[in-house]
Motif scaffolding. Structure first.
Motif, mmCIF file in Angstrom:
data_model
loop_
_atom_site.group_PDB
_atom_site.id
_atom_site.type_symbol
_atom_site.label_atom_id
_atom_site.label_comp_id
_atom_site.label_asym_id
_atom_site.label_seq_id
_atom_site.Cartn_x
_atom_site.Cartn_y
_atom_site.Cartn_z
ATOM 1 N N UNK A 1 4.831 3.184 -8.765
ATOM 2 C CA UNK A 1 4.109 3.648 -10.068
ATOM 3 C C UNK A 1 4.741 3.707 -11.257
ATOM 4 N N UNK A 2 6.027 4.391 -11.140
ATOM 5 C CA UNK A 2 6.811 4.475 -12.233
ATOM 6 C C UNK A 2 7.402 3.241 -12.731
ATOM 7 N N UNK A 3 7.625 2.396 -11.833
ATOM 8 C CA UNK A 3 8.269 0.941 -12.238
ATOM 9 C C UNK A 3 7.246 0.076 -12.752
ATOM 10 N N UNK A 4 6.044 0.286 -12.174
ATOM 11 C CA UNK A 4 4.944 -0.596 -12.785
ATOM 12 C C UNK A 4 4.468 -0.119 -14.232
ATOM 13 N N UNK A 5 4.555 0.956 -14.531
ATOM 14 C CA UNK A 5 4.413 1.467 -15.841
ATOM 15 C C UNK A 5 5.501 0.867 -16.778
ATOM 16 N N UNK A 6 6.792 1.197 -16.303
ATOM 17 C CA UNK A 6 7.963 0.765 -16.985
ATOM 18 C C UNK A 6 7.601 -0.663 -17.311
ATOM 19 N N UNK A 7 7.303 -1.567 -16.207
ATOM 20 C CA UNK A 7 7.103 -3.033 -16.323
ATOM 21 C C UNK A 7 6.151 -3.401 -17.667
ATOM 22 N N UNK A 8 4.928 -2.628 -17.516
ATOM 23 C CA UNK A 8 3.752 -2.717 -18.323
ATOM 24 C C UNK A 8 4.418 -2.465 -19.827
ATOM 25 N N UNK A 9 5.251 -1.743 -19.929
ATOM 26 C CA UNK A 9 5.943 -1.297 -21.185
ATOM 27 C C UNK A 9 7.058 -2.244 -21.651
ATOM 28 N N UNK A 10 7.375 -3.278 -20.833
ATOM 29 C CA UNK A 10 8.119 -4.347 -21.343
ATOM 30 C C UNK A 10 9.535 -4.215 -20.707
ATOM 31 N N UNK A 11 9.885 -3.321 -19.568
ATOM 32 C CA UNK A 11 11.304 -3.075 -18.935
ATOM 33 C C UNK A 11 11.817 -4.229 -18.527
ATOM 34 N N UNK A 12 11.142 -5.392 -18.136
ATOM 35 C CA UNK A 12 11.618 -6.587 -17.662
ATOM 36 C C UNK A 12 11.496 -7.798 -18.647
ATOM 37 N N UNK A 13 11.490 -7.332 -19.834
ATOM 38 C CA UNK A 13 11.278 -8.450 -20.850
ATOM 39 C C UNK A 13 12.472 -8.812 -21.328
ATOM 40 N N UNK A 14 13.340 -7.828 -21.394
ATOM 41 C CA UNK A 14 14.725 -8.064 -21.973
ATOM 42 C C UNK A 14 15.718 -7.693 -21.143
ATOM 43 N N UNK A 15 15.361 -6.792 -20.023
ATOM 44 C CA UNK A 15 16.597 -6.488 -19.076
ATOM 45 C C UNK A 15 16.342 -7.052 -17.455
ATOM 46 N N UNK A 16 17.261 -6.603 -16.653
ATOM 47 C CA UNK A 16 16.958 -6.948 -15.550
ATOM 48 C C UNK A 16 16.542 -6.259 -14.477
ATOM 49 N N UNK A 17 16.178 -6.818 -13.084
ATOM 50 C CA UNK A 17 15.471 -5.817 -12.082
ATOM 51 C C UNK A 17 16.487 -4.718 -11.688
ATOM 52 N N UNK A 18 17.847 -5.134 -11.680
ATOM 53 C CA UNK A 18 18.911 -4.011 -11.366
ATOM 54 C C UNK A 18 18.891 -2.824 -12.625
ATOM 55 N N UNK A 19 18.755 -3.292 -13.899
ATOM 56 C CA UNK A 19 18.721 -2.317 -14.901
ATOM 57 C C UNK A 19 17.169 -1.341 -14.734
ATOM 58 N N UNK A 20 16.355 -1.867 -14.147
ATOM 59 C CA UNK A 20 15.253 -1.185 -14.069
ATOM 60 C C UNK A 20 15.349 -0.298 -12.767
ATOM 61 N N UNK A 21 15.982 -0.670 -11.536
ATOM 62 C CA UNK A 21 16.295 -0.073 -10.607
ATOM 63 C C UNK A 21 17.161 1.257 -10.882
ATOM 64 N N UNK A 22 18.093 0.959 -11.741
ATOM 65 C CA UNK A 22 19.006 1.929 -12.046
ATOM 66 C C UNK A 22 18.130 3.327 -12.925
ATOM 67 N N UNK A 23 17.169 2.617 -13.796
ATOM 68 C CA UNK A 23 16.370 3.725 -14.733
ATOM 69 C C UNK A 23 15.622 4.605 -13.514
ATOM 70 N N UNK A 24 15.258 3.962 -12.343
ATOM 71 C CA UNK A 24 14.371 4.579 -11.256
ATOM 72 C C UNK A 24 15.093 5.255 -10.422
ATOM 73 N N UNK A 25 16.803 5.214 -10.396
ATOM 74 C CA UNK A 25 17.501 5.820 -9.438
ATOM 75 C C UNK A 25 17.428 5.270 -8.054
ATOM 76 N N UNK A 26 17.028 3.967 -7.898
ATOM 77 C CA UNK A 26 17.103 3.440 -6.612
ATOM 78 C C UNK A 26 18.057 1.843 -6.869
ATOM 79 N N UNK A 27 18.401 1.366 -5.709
ATOM 80 C CA UNK A 27 19.243 0.356 -5.723
ATOM 81 C C UNK A 27 18.030 -1.050 -6.062
ATOM 82 N N UNK A 28 18.550 -2.104 -6.725
ATOM 83 C CA UNK A 28 17.488 -3.313 -6.870
ATOM 84 C C UNK A 28 17.207 -3.785 -5.365
ATOM 85 N N UNK A 29 17.781 -3.457 -4.278
ATOM 86 C CA UNK A 29 17.270 -4.181 -3.085
ATOM 87 C C UNK A 29 16.297 -3.145 -2.603
#
Length: 189
Positions: free
Chosen positions: A86-114
Protein backbone atom coordinates in the motif's frame (compact mmCIF):
# COMPACT_ATOMS: atom_id res chain seq x y z
CA UNK A 1 -8.48 -12.53 -5.86
CA UNK A 2 -12.15 -13.36 -6.26
CA UNK A 3 -13.07 -16.74 -7.72
CA UNK A 4 -13.71 -17.16 -11.44
CA UNK A 5 -17.40 -17.88 -10.77
CA UNK A 6 -17.89 -14.71 -8.68
CA UNK A 7 -16.13 -12.57 -11.29
CA UNK A 8 -18.06 -14.17 -14.12
CA UNK A 9 -21.43 -13.62 -12.42
CA UNK A 10 -20.54 -9.99 -11.65
CA UNK A 11 -19.42 -9.43 -15.26
CA UNK A 12 -22.55 -10.98 -16.76
CA UNK A 13 -24.75 -8.87 -14.47
CA UNK A 14 -22.57 -5.77 -14.91
CA UNK A 15 -22.64 -5.45 -11.13
CA UNK A 16 -21.29 -1.99 -10.11
CA UNK A 17 -20.32 -3.32 -6.66
CA UNK A 18 -17.40 -5.11 -8.31
CA UNK A 19 -16.16 -2.14 -10.32
CA UNK A 20 -12.45 -1.76 -9.55
CA UNK A 21 -12.25 -5.10 -7.71
CA UNK A 22 -11.28 -7.05 -10.83
CA UNK A 23 -10.76 -6.58 -14.57
CA UNK A 24 -12.01 -8.78 -17.40
CA UNK A 25 -9.48 -9.61 -20.12
CA UNK A 26 -10.79 -10.97 -23.41
CA UNK A 27 -8.39 -13.39 -25.10
CA UNK A 28 -9.87 -12.96 -28.59
CA UNK A 29 -9.58 -9.16 -28.66
CA UNK A 30 -6.55 -8.57 -26.42
CA UNK A 31 -8.50 -5.92 -24.46
CA UNK A 32 -9.35 -5.68 -20.76
CA UNK A 33 -12.44 -3.99 -19.33
CA UNK A 34 -14.23 -3.09 -16.16
CA UNK A 35 -17.04 -5.43 -15.08
CA UNK A 36 -19.55 -2.66 -15.87
CA UNK A 37 -18.43 -2.22 -19.49
CA UNK A 38 -21.47 -1.75 -21.79
CA UNK A 39 -20.01 -3.69 -24.75
CA UNK A 40 -21.44 -6.99 -25.96
CA UNK A 41 -20.52 -9.72 -23.48
CA UNK A 42 -17.73 -12.06 -24.67
CA UNK A 43 -18.07 -15.80 -24.34
CA UNK A 44 -17.05 -17.06 -20.90
CA UNK A 45 -14.43 -19.37 -22.41
CA UNK A 46 -12.65 -16.30 -23.87
CA UNK A 47 -12.23 -14.35 -20.61
CA UNK A 48 -9.64 -14.23 -17.87
CA UNK A 49 -9.88 -12.14 -14.71
CA UNK A 50 -7.17 -9.97 -13.15
CA UNK A 51 -7.04 -8.24 -9.80
CA UNK A 52 -5.50 -5.03 -11.15
CA UNK A 53 -5.23 -3.11 -14.41
CA UNK A 54 -1.44 -3.41 -14.17
CA UNK A 55 -1.69 -7.20 -14.01
CA UNK A 56 -3.87 -7.27 -17.13
CA UNK A 57 -1.42 -5.02 -18.96
CA UNK A 58 1.53 -7.12 -17.79
CA UNK A 59 -0.23 -10.10 -19.37
CA UNK A 60 -0.35 -8.22 -22.69
CA UNK A 61 -3.88 -6.79 -22.73
CA UNK A 62 -4.81 -3.24 -23.82
CA UNK A 63 -7.33 -1.07 -21.91
CA UNK A 64 -10.81 -0.71 -23.37
CA UNK A 65 -11.43 2.68 -24.95
CA UNK A 66 -15.13 2.47 -24.13
CA UNK A 67 -15.26 1.73 -20.38
CA UNK A 68 -11.88 3.33 -19.65
CA UNK A 69 -10.50 1.02 -16.95
CA UNK A 70 -8.26 3.84 -15.72
CA UNK A 71 -11.37 5.47 -14.22
CA UNK A 72 -12.39 2.46 -12.11
CA UNK A 73 -12.43 2.99 -8.37
CA UNK A 74 -9.35 1.42 -6.85
CA UNK A 75 -9.76 -1.23 -4.22
CA UNK A 76 -8.11 -0.86 -0.84
CA UNK A 77 -7.45 -4.61 -0.72
CA UNK A 78 -3.77 -4.08 -0.05
CA UNK A 79 -4.27 -2.38 3.34
CA UNK A 80 -3.79 -4.04 6.70
CA UNK A 81 -1.08 -6.69 6.65
CA UNK A 82 -0.11 -5.63 3.15
CA UNK A 83 0.93 -2.15 4.22
CA UNK A 84 4.29 -2.28 2.42
CA UNK A 85 2.53 -2.71 -0.90
CA UNK A 86 0.00 0.00 0.00
CA UNK A 87 2.82 2.43 0.87
CA UNK A 88 4.67 1.50 -2.34
CA UNK A 89 1.54 2.13 -4.41
CA UNK A 90 1.07 5.56 -2.81
CA UNK A 91 4.68 6.43 -3.54
CA UNK A 92 4.34 5.19 -7.13
CA UNK A 93 1.17 7.30 -7.49
CA UNK A 94 3.22 10.24 -6.30
CA UNK A 95 5.82 9.62 -9.01
CA UNK A 96 8.45 7.69 -7.03
CA UNK A 97 9.40 5.63 -10.08
CA UNK A 98 9.21 8.47 -12.60
CA UNK A 99 12.81 9.50 -11.89
CA UNK A 100 14.10 6.79 -9.54
CA UNK A 101 14.67 3.04 -9.63
CA UNK A 102 12.80 0.18 -7.97
CA UNK A 103 15.86 -0.28 -5.73
CA UNK A 104 15.50 3.32 -4.50
CA UNK A 105 11.80 2.75 -3.82
CA UNK A 106 12.59 -0.44 -1.92
CA UNK A 107 15.17 1.43 0.17
CA UNK A 108 12.54 4.04 1.08
CA UNK A 109 10.25 1.22 2.23
CA UNK A 110 12.96 -0.60 4.16
CA UNK A 111 12.91 -3.79 2.09
CA UNK A 112 15.08 -5.26 -0.65
CA UNK A 113 14.09 -4.71 -4.27
CA UNK A 114 13.77 -8.47 -4.69
CA UNK A 115 11.35 -8.71 -1.76
CA UNK A 116 9.35 -5.77 -3.09
CA UNK A 117 9.08 -7.51 -6.47
CA UNK A 118 7.81 -10.68 -4.75
CA UNK A 119 5.21 -8.68 -2.79
CA UNK A 120 3.99 -6.98 -5.94
CA UNK A 121 3.78 -10.27 -7.80
CA UNK A 122 1.77 -11.79 -4.95
CA UNK A 123 -0.64 -8.92 -4.19
CA UNK A 124 -0.78 -6.93 -7.43
CA UNK A 125 0.12 -9.47 -10.10
CA UNK A 126 2.57 -7.10 -11.79
CA UNK A 127 5.99 -5.56 -11.16
CA UNK A 128 6.42 -2.10 -9.58
CA UNK A 129 7.67 -0.82 -12.96
CA UNK A 130 4.55 -2.13 -14.72
CA UNK A 131 2.33 -0.49 -12.10
CA UNK A 132 4.19 2.80 -12.55
CA UNK A 133 3.88 2.57 -16.33
CA UNK A 134 0.15 1.83 -16.05
CA UNK A 135 -0.38 4.75 -13.65
CA UNK A 136 1.53 7.14 -15.95
CA UNK A 137 -0.60 6.07 -18.92
CA UNK A 138 -3.76 6.39 -16.83
CA UNK A 139 -2.79 9.93 -15.77
CA UNK A 140 -1.99 10.84 -19.36
CA UNK A 141 -5.26 9.38 -20.64
CA UNK A 142 -7.24 11.39 -18.08
CA UNK A 143 -5.38 14.55 -19.08
CA UNK A 144 -6.04 13.83 -22.76
CA UNK A 145 -9.75 13.40 -22.03
CA UNK A 146 -10.17 16.28 -19.58
CA UNK A 147 -7.84 19.03 -20.83
CA UNK A 148 -6.76 20.75 -24.01
CA UNK A 149 -3.13 20.99 -22.93
CA UNK A 150 -0.47 20.32 -25.57
CA UNK A 151 0.68 16.69 -25.77
CA UNK A 152 4.21 17.56 -24.64
CA UNK A 153 2.88 19.14 -21.44
CA UNK A 154 0.62 16.13 -20.81
CA UNK A 155 3.58 13.78 -21.25
CA UNK A 156 5.65 15.59 -18.62
CA UNK A 157 2.73 16.08 -16.19
CA UNK A 158 1.92 12.36 -16.40
CA UNK A 159 5.52 11.46 -15.46
CA UNK A 160 7.06 10.52 -18.81
CA UNK A 161 10.68 11.56 -19.27
CA UNK A 162 10.16 12.48 -22.92
CA UNK A 163 7.45 12.94 -25.52
CA UNK A 164 9.03 10.17 -27.54
CA UNK A 165 8.60 7.68 -24.66
CA UNK A 166 5.04 8.94 -24.11
CA UNK A 167 4.15 8.27 -27.75
CA UNK A 168 5.87 4.87 -27.75
CA UNK A 169 4.06 3.66 -24.62
CA UNK A 170 0.70 4.87 -25.95
CA UNK A 171 1.24 3.09 -29.28
CA UNK A 172 2.31 -0.06 -27.45
CA UNK A 173 -0.71 -0.05 -25.14
CA UNK A 174 -3.55 1.43 -27.22
CA UNK A 175 -2.28 0.64 -30.70
CA UNK A 176 -2.55 4.31 -31.68
CA UNK A 177 -1.00 7.67 -30.92
CA UNK A 178 -2.14 10.00 -28.11
CA UNK A 179 -3.24 12.60 -30.67
CA UNK A 180 -5.50 10.08 -32.43
CA UNK A 181 -7.11 9.16 -29.11
CA UNK A 182 -7.74 12.83 -28.39
CA UNK A 183 -9.10 13.31 -31.92
CA UNK A 184 -11.38 10.27 -31.52
CA UNK A 185 -12.77 11.72 -28.28
CA UNK A 186 -13.61 15.02 -30.02
CA UNK A 187 -15.30 13.25 -32.92
CA UNK A 188 -17.57 11.20 -30.62
CA UNK A 189 -18.24 14.02 -28.13
Amino acid sequence: MLSFEVCNTARLQRDPRYDGRFYTAVKTTGIYCRPVCPVKQPLTRNVTYYQTAAAAEAAGYRPCLRCRPETAPFCAAWNGTRSTVARALKLIDGGALDDASVAALADRLGVSSRHLARLFERYVGASPQQVAKTRRVQRAKRLLDETTEPLAQIAYRAGFGSVRRFNAVFRELYGRSPSSIRHRRRVFA
